[in-house]
Scaffold this motif. Structure first.
Motif, PDB file in Angstrom:
ATOM      1  N   GLU A  14     -14.758  -0.702  13.713  1.00 53.16           N
ATOM      2  CA  GLU A  14     -13.371  -1.085  13.970  1.00 53.16           C
ATOM      3  C   GLU A  14     -12.620  -1.404  12.671  1.00 53.16           C
ATOM      4  O   GLU A  14     -11.474  -1.004  12.494  1.00 53.16           O
ATOM      5  CB  GLU A  14     -13.325  -2.297  14.897  1.00 53.16           C
ATOM      6  CG  GLU A  14     -11.915  -2.701  15.298  1.00 53.16           C
ATOM      7  CD  GLU A  14     -11.909  -3.861  16.256  1.00 53.16           C
ATOM      8  OE1 GLU A  14     -11.111  -4.787  16.027  1.00 53.16           O
ATOM      9  OE2 GLU A  14     -12.690  -3.846  17.221  1.00 53.16           O
ATOM     10  N   CYS A  15     -13.279  -2.104  11.760  1.00 52.47           N
ATOM     11  CA  CYS A  15     -12.637  -2.528  10.512  1.00 52.47           C
ATOM     12  C   CYS A  15     -12.619  -1.424   9.454  1.00 52.47           C
ATOM     13  O   CYS A  15     -11.769  -1.438   8.565  1.00 52.47           O
ATOM     14  CB  CYS A  15     -13.362  -3.741   9.935  1.00 52.47           C
ATOM     15  SG  CYS A  15     -13.161  -5.235  10.907  1.00 52.47           S
ATOM     16  N   GLY A  16     -13.590  -0.525   9.512  1.00 52.95           N
ATOM     17  CA  GLY A  16     -13.689   0.520   8.496  1.00 52.95           C
ATOM     18  C   GLY A  16     -14.248   0.026   7.173  1.00 52.95           C
ATOM     19  O   GLY A  16     -14.202   0.726   6.174  1.00 52.95           O
ATOM     20  N   SER A  17     -14.777  -1.197   7.194  1.00 52.99           N
ATOM     21  CA  SER A  17     -15.286  -1.808   5.969  1.00 52.99           C
ATOM     22  C   SER A  17     -16.316  -2.872   6.316  1.00 52.99           C
ATOM     23  O   SER A  17     -16.080  -3.676   7.224  1.00 52.99           O
ATOM     24  CB  SER A  17     -14.122  -2.447   5.204  1.00 52.99           C
ATOM     25  OG  SER A  17     -14.564  -3.371   4.256  1.00 52.99           O
ATOM     26  N   ILE A  18     -17.414  -2.863   5.588  1.00 51.42           N
ATOM     27  CA  ILE A  18     -18.434  -3.889   5.814  1.00 51.42           C
ATOM     28  C   ILE A  18     -17.899  -5.253   5.385  1.00 51.42           C
ATOM     29  O   ILE A  18     -18.113  -6.258   6.060  1.00 51.42           O
ATOM     30  CB  ILE A  18     -19.742  -3.524   5.089  1.00 51.42           C
ATOM     31  CG1 ILE A  18     -20.352  -2.265   5.720  1.00 51.42           C
ATOM     32  CG2 ILE A  18     -20.736  -4.684   5.148  1.00 51.42           C
ATOM     33  CD1 ILE A  18     -21.572  -1.720   5.016  1.00 51.42           C
ATOM     34  N   GLY A  19     -17.169  -5.288   4.279  1.00 47.63           N
ATOM     35  CA  GLY A  19     -16.617  -6.548   3.795  1.00 47.63           C
ATOM     36  C   GLY A  19     -15.642  -7.182   4.769  1.00 47.63           C
ATOM     37  O   GLY A  19     -15.707  -8.386   5.054  1.00 47.63           O
ATOM     38  N   LYS A  20     -14.720  -6.375   5.314  1.00 50.95           N
ATOM     39  CA  LYS A  20     -13.753  -6.894   6.289  1.00 50.95           C
ATOM     40  C   LYS A  20     -14.448  -7.333   7.569  1.00 50.95           C
ATOM     41  O   LYS A  20     -14.096  -8.348   8.164  1.00 50.95           O
ATOM     42  CB  LYS A  20     -12.698  -5.838   6.592  1.00 50.95           C
ATOM     43  CG  LYS A  20     -11.750  -5.579   5.453  1.00 50.95           C
ATOM     44  CD  LYS A  20     -10.767  -4.481   5.799  1.00 50.95           C
ATOM     45  CE  LYS A  20      -9.907  -4.140   4.589  1.00 50.95           C
ATOM     46  NZ  LYS A  20      -9.038  -2.990   4.866  1.00 50.95           N
ATOM     47  N   ALA A  21     -15.433  -6.555   8.006  1.00 51.21           N
ATOM     48  CA  ALA A  21     -16.172  -6.921   9.215  1.00 51.21           C
ATOM     49  C   ALA A  21     -16.930  -8.228   9.000  1.00 51.21           C
ATOM     50  O   ALA A  21     -16.972  -9.078   9.886  1.00 51.21           O
ATOM     51  CB  ALA A  21     -17.136  -5.805   9.606  1.00 51.21           C
ATOM     52  N   ALA A  22     -17.508  -8.395   7.825  1.00 53.61           N
ATOM     53  CA  ALA A  22     -18.237  -9.636   7.521  1.00 53.61           C
ATOM     54  C   ALA A  22     -17.305 -10.841   7.619  1.00 53.61           C
ATOM     55  O   ALA A  22     -17.687 -11.877   8.165  1.00 53.61           O
ATOM     56  CB  ALA A  22     -18.864  -9.549   6.133  1.00 53.61           C
ATOM     57  N   ARG A  50     -21.099   5.335   2.881  1.00 52.41           N
ATOM     58  CA  ARG A  50     -20.460   4.251   2.134  1.00 52.41           C
ATOM     59  C   ARG A  50     -19.635   4.865   1.006  1.00 52.41           C
ATOM     60  O   ARG A  50     -20.133   5.685   0.251  1.00 52.41           O
ATOM     61  CB  ARG A  50     -21.520   3.289   1.595  1.00 52.41           C
ATOM     62  CG  ARG A  50     -22.135   2.438   2.703  1.00 52.41           C
ATOM     63  CD  ARG A  50     -23.619   2.204   2.459  1.00 52.41           C
ATOM     64  NE  ARG A  50     -24.231   1.324   3.435  1.00 52.41           N
ATOM     65  CZ  ARG A  50     -24.856   1.747   4.524  1.00 52.41           C
ATOM     66  NH1 ARG A  50     -24.914   3.038   4.787  1.00 52.41           N
ATOM     67  NH2 ARG A  50     -25.410   0.887   5.355  1.00 52.41           N
ATOM     68  N   THR A  51     -18.379   4.475   0.940  1.00 53.74           N
ATOM     69  CA  THR A  51     -17.472   4.973  -0.088  1.00 53.74           C
ATOM     70  C   THR A  51     -16.817   3.785  -0.785  1.00 53.74           C
ATOM     71  O   THR A  51     -16.875   2.663  -0.263  1.00 53.74           O
ATOM     72  CB  THR A  51     -16.366   5.864   0.527  1.00 53.74           C
ATOM     73  OG1 THR A  51     -15.474   5.041   1.289  1.00 53.74           O
ATOM     74  CG2 THR A  51     -16.945   6.952   1.428  1.00 53.74           C
ATOM     75  N   PRO A  52     -16.169   3.998  -1.925  1.00 55.35           N
ATOM     76  CA  PRO A  52     -15.468   2.891  -2.583  1.00 55.35           C
ATOM     77  C   PRO A  52     -14.344   2.299  -1.719  1.00 55.35           C
ATOM     78  O   PRO A  52     -13.964   1.153  -1.886  1.00 55.35           O
ATOM     79  CB  PRO A  52     -14.889   3.523  -3.852  1.00 55.35           C
ATOM     80  CG  PRO A  52     -15.742   4.723  -4.100  1.00 55.35           C
ATOM     81  CD  PRO A  52     -16.170   5.206  -2.748  1.00 55.35           C
ATOM     82  N   ASN A  53     -13.835   3.088  -0.769  1.00 55.97           N
ATOM     83  CA  ASN A  53     -12.734   2.630   0.086  1.00 55.97           C
ATOM     84  C   ASN A  53     -13.196   2.076   1.428  1.00 55.97           C
ATOM     85  O   ASN A  53     -12.366   1.772   2.280  1.00 55.97           O
ATOM     86  CB  ASN A  53     -11.748   3.775   0.320  1.00 55.97           C
ATOM     87  CG  ASN A  53     -11.119   4.244  -0.963  1.00 55.97           C
ATOM     88  OD1 ASN A  53     -10.851   3.453  -1.852  1.00 55.97           O
ATOM     89  ND2 ASN A  53     -10.899   5.542  -1.076  1.00 55.97           N
ATOM     90  N   GLY A  54     -14.484   1.978   1.648  1.00 53.33           N
ATOM     91  CA  GLY A  54     -14.999   1.475   2.920  1.00 53.33           C
ATOM     92  C   GLY A  54     -16.128   2.346   3.424  1.00 53.33           C
ATOM     93  O   GLY A  54     -16.876   2.922   2.641  1.00 53.33           O
ATOM     94  N   VAL A  55     -16.208   2.454   4.728  1.00 56.31           N
ATOM     95  CA  VAL A  55     -17.268   3.254   5.339  1.00 56.31           C
ATOM     96  C   VAL A  55     -16.671   4.203   6.373  1.00 56.31           C
ATOM     97  O   VAL A  55     -15.578   3.973   6.897  1.00 56.31           O
ATOM     98  CB  VAL A  55     -18.331   2.365   6.030  1.00 56.31           C
ATOM     99  CG1 VAL A  55     -19.060   1.497   5.037  1.00 56.31           C
ATOM    100  CG2 VAL A  55     -17.731   1.526   7.131  1.00 56.31           C
ATOM    101  N   CYS A  56     -17.394   5.278   6.653  1.00 57.06           N
ATOM    102  CA  CYS A  56     -17.061   6.156   7.765  1.00 57.06           C
ATOM    103  C   CYS A  56     -18.377   6.553   8.429  1.00 57.06           C
ATOM    104  O   CYS A  56     -19.440   6.483   7.821  1.00 57.06           O
ATOM    105  CB  CYS A  56     -16.240   7.354   7.326  1.00 57.06           C
ATOM    106  SG  CYS A  56     -17.023   8.388   6.108  1.00 57.06           S
TER     107      CYS A  56
END
Length: 72
Positions: A14-22, A50-56
């Motif tokens: 949903e967040c597209g990012s491990i950091g935001k989800a955390a 895993r990419t510099p801009n998030g995850v897909c």
């Protein structure tokens, strides 16, 4: 794998990012990354690119996330 990990993976999707989800899950990013890695090792498949801009999602991750949604 446990229900908690399913919820964590869906939050990352949903967040597209491990950091935001955390942040949303009130946990540290390294701990969430380790939880994802544990699930990926359990299934011997990567769930996320895993990419510099998030995850897909990987192709496996797309199928896996559909199953996770059905479970929850």
């Amino acid at each position: 794998m446990c229900i908690e990990q399913i919820g964590q993976i869906l939050e990352i999707v949903e967040c597209g990012s491990i950091g935001k989800a955390a942040q949303k899950l009130y946990m540290q990013q390294p701990n969430l990354s380790m939880a994802v890695k544990a699930v990926e090792e359990e299934f011997h498949q990567p769930i996320f690119y895993r990419t510099p801009n998030g995850v897909c999602l990987t192709p496996f991750g797309k199928r896996f996330s559909c199953i996770c949604r059905a479970i929850l």
